[in-house]
Design an enzyme around this catalytic site. Structure first.
Site, mmCIF file in Angstrom:
data_model
loop_
_atom_site.group_PDB
_atom_site.id
_atom_site.type_symbol
_atom_site.label_atom_id
_atom_site.label_comp_id
_atom_site.label_asym_id
_atom_site.label_seq_id
_atom_site.Cartn_x
_atom_site.Cartn_y
_atom_site.Cartn_z
ATOM 1 N N LYS A 15 -11.016 5.933 -7.639
ATOM 2 C CA LYS A 15 -9.776 5.703 -8.429
ATOM 3 C C LYS A 15 -9.930 4.481 -9.332
ATOM 4 C CE LYS A 15 -6.915 5.283 -4.880
ATOM 5 N NZ LYS A 15 -7.827 5.434 -3.719
ATOM 6 N N ARG A 90 1.386 5.028 -1.827
ATOM 7 C CA ARG A 90 0.518 5.401 -0.707
ATOM 8 C C ARG A 90 1.330 5.970 0.451
ATOM 9 N NH1 ARG A 90 -3.994 1.653 -2.112
ATOM 10 N NH2 ARG A 90 -5.754 2.023 -0.750
ATOM 11 N N ARG A 123 -20.402 0.077 -1.742
ATOM 12 C CA ARG A 123 -19.658 -0.525 -2.850
ATOM 13 C C ARG A 123 -19.802 -2.047 -2.824
ATOM 14 N NH1 ARG A 123 -13.433 0.928 -3.893
ATOM 15 N NH2 ARG A 123 -13.045 -0.052 -1.871
ATOM 16 N N ARG A 156 -16.435 -6.027 0.202
ATOM 17 C CA ARG A 156 -15.079 -6.311 0.665
ATOM 18 C C ARG A 156 -15.020 -6.224 2.191
ATOM 19 N NH1 ARG A 156 -11.198 -2.519 -2.940
ATOM 20 N NH2 ARG A 156 -10.274 -2.264 -0.890
ATOM 21 N N ARG A 167 -8.961 2.957 7.515
ATOM 22 C CA ARG A 167 -8.365 3.293 6.213
ATOM 23 C C ARG A 167 -8.310 4.805 6.009
ATOM 24 N NH1 ARG A 167 -11.925 0.067 2.206
ATOM 25 N NH2 ARG A 167 -10.462 0.673 0.592
HETATM 26 P P1 AMP Z 1 -7.353 -0.662 -2.404
HETATM 27 O O1 AMP Z 1 -8.034 -1.724 -3.174
HETATM 28 O O2 AMP Z 1 -6.475 0.210 -3.239
HETATM 29 O O3 AMP Z 1 -8.301 0.132 -1.536
HETATM 30 O O4 AMP Z 1 -6.359 -1.418 -1.395
HETATM 31 C C1 AMP Z 1 -6.839 -2.346 -0.452
HETATM 32 C C2 AMP Z 1 -5.790 -2.582 0.615
HETATM 33 O O5 AMP Z 1 -4.607 -3.124 0.024
HETATM 34 C C3 AMP Z 1 -5.313 -1.340 1.358
HETATM 35 O O6 AMP Z 1 -6.192 -0.969 2.410
HETATM 36 C C4 AMP Z 1 -3.952 -1.817 1.874
HETATM 37 O O7 AMP Z 1 -4.104 -2.714 2.964
HETATM 38 C C5 AMP Z 1 -3.447 -2.621 0.687
HETATM 39 N N1 AMP Z 1 -2.702 -1.768 -0.263
HETATM 40 C C6 AMP Z 1 -3.048 -1.444 -1.534
HETATM 41 N N2 AMP Z 1 -2.124 -0.652 -2.096
HETATM 42 C C7 AMP Z 1 -1.181 -0.462 -1.159
HETATM 43 C C8 AMP Z 1 0.031 0.280 -1.127
HETATM 44 N N3 AMP Z 1 0.443 1.021 -2.172
HETATM 45 N N4 AMP Z 1 0.780 0.240 0.014
HETATM 46 C C9 AMP Z 1 0.389 -0.491 1.074
HETATM 47 N N5 AMP Z 1 -0.751 -1.198 1.115
HETATM 48 C C10 AMP Z 1 -1.525 -1.199 0.016
#
Ligand code: AMP
Length: 209
Positions: A15, A90, A123, A156, A167
């Site tokens: 994404k 989400r 990654r 990360r 996740r």
């Molecule tokens: P991402 O970089 O999109 O993979 O997000 C990393 C982490 O941020 C996720 O595993 C969640 O802990 C948090 N996070 C990101 N977006 C959301 C969301 N829309 N709702 C809740 N937690 C989020």
């Protein structure tokens, strides 16, 4: 015409990479809740301190925190001609809270768990500018160094094995139901996220144009 796009899909499906290129092409802001949250955790803001423990474990940050953060961001001037949401919504609750925004397309990127786990494990992200690399197919020119800003590439915390499993579990139970939710609204488009970054991006461009 304002263009409002959501990128949906499991963690690691691409994404962020697609959103990065798409927002440059369409000249729209890239709104990535993960990046916004990480920015807050780095700066140790009250929101960041609250979010960090959830993020490190691979859990979702509570809805009310994320929804408020996104609503504030969407009020800013650069969002008036549209935006690409990456990593939000989400949960069904988050989606309902932005129902009033009338999205044009929800692009659902899909790939198998095997592919996703491999991608997340390999990654690397730039600790300075956030650019995404992949040890197999988006290799940095110099090992461990960002091509764009010379920042240090890191893995990360939540791209490590235990957090990845969590996740994916969270994605299946809380985020996957959004596929039917947006399908029922008639705005969901499926894109095969298992192809190369170039092929995936070409498919996405076909969808939005
Ligand atoms: P991402 O970089 O999109 O993979 O997000 C990393 C982490 O941020 C996720 O595993 C969640 O802990 C948090 N996070 C990101 N977006 C959301 C969301 N829309 N709702 C809740 N937690 C989020």
């Amino acid at each position: 015409m304002a263009k409002k796009i959501i990128l949906l899909g499991p963690p690691g499906v691409g994404k962020g990479t697609v959103a990065d290129k798409l927002t440059k092409k369409l000249n729209l802001p890239h709104i990535a809740t993960g990046d916004m949250l990480r920015d807050n955790t780095e700066k140790k803001t009250p929101l960041g301190i609250k979010a960090k423990s959830f993020m490190d474990k691979g859990l979702l940050v509570p809805d009310e925190v994320v929804i408020e953060m996104v609503r504030q961001r969407l009020k800013q001037d650069d969002c008036k001609d549209g935006f690409v949401l990456d990593g939000f919504p989400r949960t069904i609750n988050q989606a309902e809270k932005i129902d009033d925004l009338n999205f044009d397309e929800v692009i659902n990127l899909q790939a198998t768990d095997d592919i996703i786990i491999k991608r997340l494990n390999n990654r690397r992200v730039c600790s300075k500018c956030g650019s995404i690399f992949h040890l197999d197919y988006i290799k940095p020119k110099q090992e461990g160094i960002c091509d764009k800003c010379n920042g240090k590439l890191i893995q990360r915390e939540d791209d490590k094995d235990e957090a990845i499993k969590e996740r994916l579990k969270v994605y299946r139970s809380l985020t996957e139901p959004l596929i039917s939710y947006f399908k029922n609204k008639g705005i969901l488009v499926e894109v095969d996220g298992s192809k190369t970054p170039k092929e995936v991006f070409e498919s996405v461009v076909r969808v939005v144009s």
